[in-house]
Design a protein around this motif. Structure first.
Motif, short mmCIF file in Angstrom:
data_model
loop_
_atom_site.label_atom_id
_atom_site.label_comp_id
_atom_site.label_asym_id
_atom_site.label_seq_id
_atom_site.Cartn_x
_atom_site.Cartn_y
_atom_site.Cartn_z
N ALA A 31 5.30 1.15 -0.44
CA ALA A 31 4.03 1.28 0.27
C ALA A 31 3.80 2.72 0.72
O ALA A 31 2.70 3.27 0.56
CB ALA A 31 3.98 0.33 1.46
N CYS A 76 3.09 4.94 -2.35
CA CYS A 76 1.73 4.69 -2.84
C CYS A 76 0.69 5.28 -1.90
O CYS A 76 -0.34 5.79 -2.37
CB CYS A 76 1.51 3.19 -3.03
SG CYS A 76 2.41 2.53 -4.45
N ARG A 77 0.94 5.24 -0.60
CA ARG A 77 0.01 5.85 0.35
C ARG A 77 -0.07 7.35 0.14
O ARG A 77 -1.16 7.93 0.07
CB ARG A 77 0.43 5.54 1.79
CG ARG A 77 -0.55 6.13 2.83
CD ARG A 77 -0.07 5.87 4.26
NE ARG A 77 1.28 6.32 4.50
CZ ARG A 77 1.63 7.58 4.73
NH1 ARG A 77 0.73 8.55 4.72
NH2 ARG A 77 2.89 7.90 4.96
N GLU A 111 -0.29 -0.25 -2.57
CA GLU A 111 0.09 -0.17 -1.15
C GLU A 111 -0.29 -1.46 -0.42
O GLU A 111 0.50 -2.01 0.35
CB GLU A 111 -0.60 1.04 -0.50
CG GLU A 111 -0.31 1.17 0.99
CD GLU A 111 -1.12 2.27 1.65
OE1 GLU A 111 -0.80 2.58 2.81
OE2 GLU A 111 -2.07 2.80 1.04
#
Length: 87
Positions: free
Chosen positions: A45, A48-49, A77
């Motif tokens: 996550a 991906c952020r 995310e």
């Protein structure tokens, strides 16, 4: 390292974490280890952020492939966070 190369690397890492590592751990027919899965999903996550943030900046400058990458990172995310919430 130039910004485009750095964002490409971040996108590559995000894709690898999102599609192979976390998915492989979740699909194994072995003993379920929630702490390990939680750590992998948190890393996915966050990656991906970061990737989504970087690609979004490039997408706002007219680079369509970066805008598409940013959307994919946001979906990844959100999916990681949804699975984390379900654990």
């Amino acid at each position: 390292m130039c910004r485009m190369r750095a964002s490409g690397y971040t996108a590559f890492v995000a894709g690898e974490l999102g599609t192979s590592d976390a998915g492989a751990v979740m699909s194994r027919q072995a003993t379920f280890e929630p702490a390990l899965l939680r750590a992998l999903l948190q890393a996915c996550a966050q990656t991906c952020r970061l990737c989504g943030d970087e690609c979004e900046r490039h997408g706002q400058q007219g680079m369509e492939h970066c805008r598409i990458c940013a959307e994919a990172c946001r979906r990844c995310e959100q999916t990681c966070n949804a699975v984390l919430s379900a654990l």
